[in-house]
Design a protein around this motif. Sequence first.
Motif, PDB file in Angstrom:
ATOM      1  N   ASP A   8     -14.053   4.099   3.644  1.00 25.92           N
ATOM      2  CA  ASP A   8     -12.728   5.198   3.913  1.00 25.92           C
ATOM      3  C   ASP A   8     -13.256   6.439   4.317  1.00 25.92           C
ATOM      4  O   ASP A   8     -12.159   6.516   5.086  1.00 25.92           O
ATOM      5  CB  ASP A   8     -11.501   4.759   3.520  1.00 25.92           C
TER       6      ASP A   8
ATOM      7  N   VAL B 202     -14.831   7.961   7.341  1.00 26.25           N
ATOM      8  CA  VAL B 202     -14.874   8.055   9.029  1.00 26.25           C
ATOM      9  C   VAL B 202     -12.690   8.989   8.709  1.00 26.25           C
ATOM     10  O   VAL B 202     -12.218   8.031   8.344  1.00 26.25           O
ATOM     11  CB  VAL B 202     -14.471   7.285  10.036  1.00 26.25           C
ATOM     12  N   ILE B 203     -12.851  10.294   8.854  1.00 25.34           N
ATOM     13  CA  ILE B 203     -11.232  10.725   8.993  1.00 25.34           C
ATOM     14  C   ILE B 203     -11.084  11.410  10.104  1.00 25.34           C
ATOM     15  O   ILE B 203     -11.937  11.935  11.250  1.00 25.34           O
ATOM     16  CB  ILE B 203     -11.592  11.430   7.260  1.00 25.34           C
TER      17      ILE B 203
ATOM     18  N   TYR C 164      -2.456   7.974  13.165  1.00 25.60           N
ATOM     19  CA  TYR C 164      -3.118   7.030  12.551  1.00 25.60           C
ATOM     20  C   TYR C 164      -2.410   5.999  11.797  1.00 25.60           C
ATOM     21  O   TYR C 164      -2.113   5.190  11.506  1.00 25.60           O
ATOM     22  CB  TYR C 164      -4.615   7.007  12.023  1.00 25.60           C
ATOM     23  N   ASP C 165      -1.785   7.028  10.530  1.00 22.53           N
ATOM     24  CA  ASP C 165      -1.224   6.388   9.836  1.00 22.53           C
ATOM     25  C   ASP C 165       0.145   5.804  10.103  1.00 22.53           C
ATOM     26  O   ASP C 165       0.829   4.468  10.063  1.00 22.53           O
ATOM     27  CB  ASP C 165      -1.185   7.649   8.568  1.00 22.53           C
TER      28      ASP C 165
ATOM     29  N   SER D   9      -0.802   2.751  11.738  1.00 22.04           N
ATOM     30  CA  SER D   9      -1.385   1.261  11.517  1.00 22.04           C
ATOM     31  C   SER D   9      -0.228   1.270  10.363  1.00 22.04           C
ATOM     32  O   SER D   9       0.086  -0.502  10.225  1.00 22.04           O
ATOM     33  CB  SER D   9      -2.747   2.172  10.195  1.00 22.04           C
ATOM     34  N   GLU D  10       1.069   1.396  10.262  1.00 24.32           N
ATOM     35  CA  GLU D  10       2.124   1.200   9.116  1.00 24.32           C
ATOM     36  C   GLU D  10       2.861   0.381  10.642  1.00 24.32           C
ATOM     37  O   GLU D  10       3.756  -0.832  10.189  1.00 24.32           O
ATOM     38  CB  GLU D  10       3.572   1.879   9.167  1.00 24.32           C
TER      39      GLU D  10
ATOM     40  N   LYS E  96       1.852  -1.437  12.915  1.00 28.25           N
ATOM     41  CA  LYS E  96       1.450  -2.633  13.168  1.00 28.25           C
ATOM     42  C   LYS E  96       1.626  -3.288  12.213  1.00 28.25           C
ATOM     43  O   LYS E  96       0.998  -4.869  12.305  1.00 28.25           O
ATOM     44  CB  LYS E  96      -0.220  -2.508  13.436  1.00 28.25           C
ATOM     45  N   ALA E  97       1.466  -2.972  10.618  1.00 31.24           N
ATOM     46  CA  ALA E  97       1.580  -3.683   9.792  1.00 31.24           C
ATOM     47  C   ALA E  97       2.778  -3.983   8.925  1.00 31.24           C
ATOM     48  O   ALA E  97       2.820  -5.654   8.785  1.00 31.24           O
ATOM     49  CB  ALA E  97       1.400  -2.544   8.420  1.00 31.24           C
ATOM     50  N   ASN E  98       3.944  -3.481   9.834  1.00 30.46           N
ATOM     51  CA  ASN E  98       5.045  -3.770  10.315  1.00 30.46           C
ATOM     52  C   ASN E  98       5.259  -5.338  11.395  1.00 30.46           C
ATOM     53  O   ASN E  98       6.331  -6.231  10.600  1.00 30.46           O
ATOM     54  CB  ASN E  98       5.961  -3.247  10.841  1.00 30.46           C
TER      55      ASN E  98
ATOM     56  N   ASP F 101       3.460  -7.221  11.895  1.00 32.96           N
ATOM     57  CA  ASP F 101       2.607  -8.116  11.246  1.00 32.96           C
ATOM     58  C   ASP F 101       3.448  -9.038  10.301  1.00 32.96           C
ATOM     59  O   ASP F 101       3.329 -10.599  10.380  1.00 32.96           O
ATOM     60  CB  ASP F 101       1.155  -8.590  10.114  1.00 32.96           C
ATOM     61  N   LEU F 102       4.564  -8.473   9.953  1.00 36.65           N
ATOM     62  CA  LEU F 102       5.407  -9.056   8.519  1.00 36.65           C
ATOM     63  C   LEU F 102       5.762  -9.774   9.478  1.00 36.65           C
ATOM     64  O   LEU F 102       6.616 -10.195   9.145  1.00 36.65           O
ATOM     65  CB  LEU F 102       5.610  -7.633   7.814  1.00 36.65           C
TER      66      LEU F 102
ATOM     67  N   PHE G 170       2.272 -15.312  12.318  1.00 36.59           N
ATOM     68  CA  PHE G 170       0.862 -14.396  11.643  1.00 36.59           C
ATOM     69  C   PHE G 170       0.202 -15.487  11.582  1.00 36.59           C
ATOM     70  O   PHE G 170      -0.116 -16.744  10.290  1.00 36.59           O
ATOM     71  CB  PHE G 170       1.609 -13.681  10.775  1.00 36.59           C
TER      72      PHE G 170
ATOM     73  N   ASP H  68      12.807   1.059  10.700  1.00 41.22           N
ATOM     74  CA  ASP H  68      12.014   1.520  10.191  1.00 41.22           C
ATOM     75  C   ASP H  68      10.993   1.924  11.691  1.00 41.22           C
ATOM     76  O   ASP H  68      10.299   2.336  11.540  1.00 41.22           O
ATOM     77  CB  ASP H  68      11.240   0.362   8.902  1.00 41.22           C
TER      78      ASP H  68
ATOM     79  N   PHE I  95     -19.002  -1.150   6.824  1.00 46.24           N
ATOM     80  CA  PHE I  95     -17.454  -0.360   6.907  1.00 46.24           C
ATOM     81  C   PHE I  95     -17.006  -2.564   7.523  1.00 46.24           C
ATOM     82  O   PHE I  95     -15.661  -2.382   7.355  1.00 46.24           O
ATOM     83  CB  PHE I  95     -17.729   0.284   8.203  1.00 46.24           C
TER      84      PHE I  95
ATOM     85  N   PHE J 132       2.297  -7.151   1.485  1.00 44.81           N
ATOM     86  CA  PHE J 132       2.157  -7.523   2.328  1.00 44.81           C
ATOM     87  C   PHE J 132       1.552  -6.437   3.846  1.00 44.81           C
ATOM     88  O   PHE J 132       0.232  -6.570   4.428  1.00 44.81           O
ATOM     89  CB  PHE J 132       2.486  -8.969   3.191  1.00 44.81           C
ATOM     90  N   LYS J 133       2.778  -5.593   3.396  1.00 42.16           N
ATOM     91  CA  LYS J 133       2.606  -4.846   4.085  1.00 42.16           C
ATOM     92  C   LYS J 133       1.730  -4.608   4.263  1.00 42.16           C
ATOM     93  O   LYS J 133       1.258  -3.327   5.384  1.00 42.16           O
ATOM     94  CB  LYS J 133       4.303  -4.149   4.604  1.00 42.16           C
TER      95      LYS J 133
ATOM     96  N   ARG K 250      -1.564  -4.696   4.769  1.00 41.98           N
ATOM     97  CA  ARG K 250      -1.879  -4.731   6.485  1.00 41.98           C
ATOM     98  C   ARG K 250      -1.802  -3.575   6.692  1.00 41.98           C
ATOM     99  O   ARG K 250      -2.739  -2.988   8.459  1.00 41.98           O
ATOM    100  CB  ARG K 250      -0.732  -5.628   7.001  1.00 41.98           C
ATOM    101  N   LYS K 251      -1.426  -2.562   6.060  1.00 41.95           N
ATOM    102  CA  LYS K 251      -1.532  -0.880   6.969  1.00 41.95           C
ATOM    103  C   LYS K 251      -3.086  -0.813   6.619  1.00 41.95           C
ATOM    104  O   LYS K 251      -3.430  -0.171   7.443  1.00 41.95           O
ATOM    105  CB  LYS K 251      -0.608   0.090   5.710  1.00 41.95           C
TER     106      LYS K 251
ATOM    107  N   HIS L 121      -5.169  -2.460   9.334  1.00 46.29           N
ATOM    108  CA  HIS L 121      -4.943  -2.063  10.396  1.00 46.29           C
ATOM    109  C   HIS L 121      -5.561   0.006  10.677  1.00 46.29           C
ATOM    110  O   HIS L 121      -6.231   0.338  11.407  1.00 46.29           O
ATOM    111  CB  HIS L 121      -3.507  -1.575  11.115  1.00 46.29           C
ATOM    112  N   LEU L 122      -5.268   0.092  10.019  1.00 48.15           N
ATOM    113  CA  LEU L 122      -5.773   1.857   9.129  1.00 48.15           C
ATOM    114  C   LEU L 122      -8.221   1.741   9.666  1.00 48.15           C
ATOM    115  O   LEU L 122      -8.370   2.913  10.248  1.00 48.15           O
ATOM    116  CB  LEU L 122      -5.293   2.711   8.246  1.00 48.15           C
TER     117      LEU L 122
ATOM    118  N   LYS M  98      -9.818   3.189  12.766  1.00 43.43           N
ATOM    119  CA  LYS M  98     -10.901   4.287  12.137  1.00 43.43           C
ATOM    120  C   LYS M  98     -12.258   3.450  13.037  1.00 43.43           C
ATOM    121  O   LYS M  98     -12.840   4.371  13.460  1.00 43.43           O
ATOM    122  CB  LYS M  98     -11.594   4.086  10.869  1.00 43.43           C
TER     123      LYS M  98
END
Lengths: 519, 177
Positions: free
Chosen positions: A441, A444-445, A455-456, A459-460, A462-464, A466-467, A475, A500, B121, B151-152, B155-156, B159-160, B164
Amino acid sequence: MELPTQLINWLYNVLQPQYLHKQIVYTHVLQFLQKYFSKGFRIRTRVYTSGKTGSSNLLINIYGKLPVADIPVEIWLPLNYPFNGNGQIDGEDGIPMIYVVPDNTQGLFLKPNNFVDSQGKFYHPYITDWHQNCRAGDLNSTKRFNLLVLIDTVSNAFQNDFPIYKSTGPTKPPKPSRVLNHPTGLSSELTGSSVGQRSPPASVLTADITGSRSSNGPPLPLKPFQGSTKQVTTNPRYQSPLPLPSIPSNNEASGYNRTAGPPFSPLQSPLHSRNSLSPYRLSNSGNLSQSPTQDTSSISRADQSPYPTSQSPPIYESVLPKVSIDNLMDQDGPQKSKSNTVILERLSQQINELLTDLPENFNMLEVVNTNSMKVEGLYNQLNHHYSQAIANKEYIDSHITYLTDQLTKVSELNSKLYSLSQINNDDENHIHFPEGKISLDELVIPDSVLTNQLYDISSEIKANKDLIGLISGNFSDKSELINDERFDVCVKAARNIGRDMFWLELIKNEISKKMSISS
Amino acid sequence: MEDKIIQPLIIKLSQLPHDLAVLPDHIITKLYEDIELLTSFVKSLPEYEQFNDKVIGKLNDQISKLNDILVIFEKYQSVSKEIEDKTNKLNLIHREFLDLETIQYKLLSSNFNQDYQKLKFQKLINKSHENSLKLVESINYNEFDSFLKSFKSSRKVYHLRMEKMNRWNEERITGFV
């Protein structure tokens, strides 16, 4: 005569580079110097410019005064001495050149005659003979034609015909030899009317004798002697002096002279007889039997003042008694010793000729010297190469040590890499290095904090999504979570997620604006 | 110079035996006229013997030097053989180095090759997705809220990592850490 070693070495070195017949030149010059070094002859090198070609060469030059009459001469040895013909260099023959070189500062001037030209160069039938008969390959010719015979020839020639005259005036040219060419002129001198005039020695001596007698000398000799003196002077073919009436042993002495010394030339006898007839000799020596044995040195001494000037009579008077005193001292013992010395000199000369012919003395010696230098050079060269080879070996050794060390290190590194390869295959979350490990992890930063935040947030978001999709059955292939029993909970969760996401989208848009990128 | 070059022998008059002076002239004359007699006489002179000794000494020096040269040749050949061996050894080292170099390239490639790292990766991403699916399958409705959080979170992470990977594939990253 013992020659200095430095002189011999110098001669040897001078001959090496240029002279064609080094061995012969070396022998001839050494033989000459052995005899004449003690008599004042010296050797040097000088640049000689050829009269024929104009080219210049550095030649050996032997110079000194002839013992017979103190005549200064120079002998030049050409590069192809002594042979004439094929070995010619720069248009010059191999025949030595002799020059009469009077010292003008001492009032001595050149007087050309049958043997000497106006430049002082010496000519003689012997030279011509040398020119015609001395050929390379004829080794016997070098015994006939060499410097010793040459200098004897020159001496004999100049005894007869004096090549220089002495002048008291600064620029007076020499007067011709009136005595030899004009016998009538001599008669006037003989009468004493020409005292102070310069003329060749042969005539001058006679004139001086009569002049001094007429002025302040002892009583005049008898008339027959005067007549005989004239006859001697005017007739060069006269063979022997007239006997003195009171000295019966004179003829014997003459005969001894002819056998012991070199043969007299026609003009030498009159000179000789003239000394014998001198009244000074009669009065001072009292022993005329010694006078015919007068050697060359005594002749030269008599000729030291042969030129009639106004001061010449007293000089002549001082010379003659000295000759007589010398003769008195030279009795049988010294004569025999002198003869013995001549024979020993001849023996020494023969020995050196023999040594020259010995192969081990010259030719083989040259080979030995050459080989010695070659061997020395080869030894030094090989030694140098050997030293270099040793140095190269040590150099290669150091290289091998270094490279082996490096090779060992590479092998060790490979071993480590091999073991790392196993570890990396086993561990899915990390990458292992020889010095440690790193998480995948972190591999790649983002390159900035904002990007990382973006990015964070993305991702959050997209995670929401997905939820929400999971709750609503969108899903993957999963069934929906919402039902009657969990309706309130699901609605409440969806409402919170939506709230959110609102804020997250808002932040994302702000960041995008700050980064000037479209969302 | 004098040490290196022997000068030809010259017998000077003063070097002849003094006894010769007392001999009658005709004997001396006979001596130098008879070439064999003269040769024998010359060869009996001490100067000639000294000259011969000097030449013999010089020749001995030459022989000694030549022997030294032969020794140098032998030693040189030995050194030459050693150098040849060492050159061969250098060649072996070079060959071995080339082999090690090849192996090292392979090992470096297997450990740190970029494609290999991407593949690894990608496996990690897939694993994250599978984790999410596993969470769904093992859902506990009694702890519904915590499930949703887990779950969230899962998934985060997924997706992260995906983000990358996307950037990596776009080559928008500057390199490894």
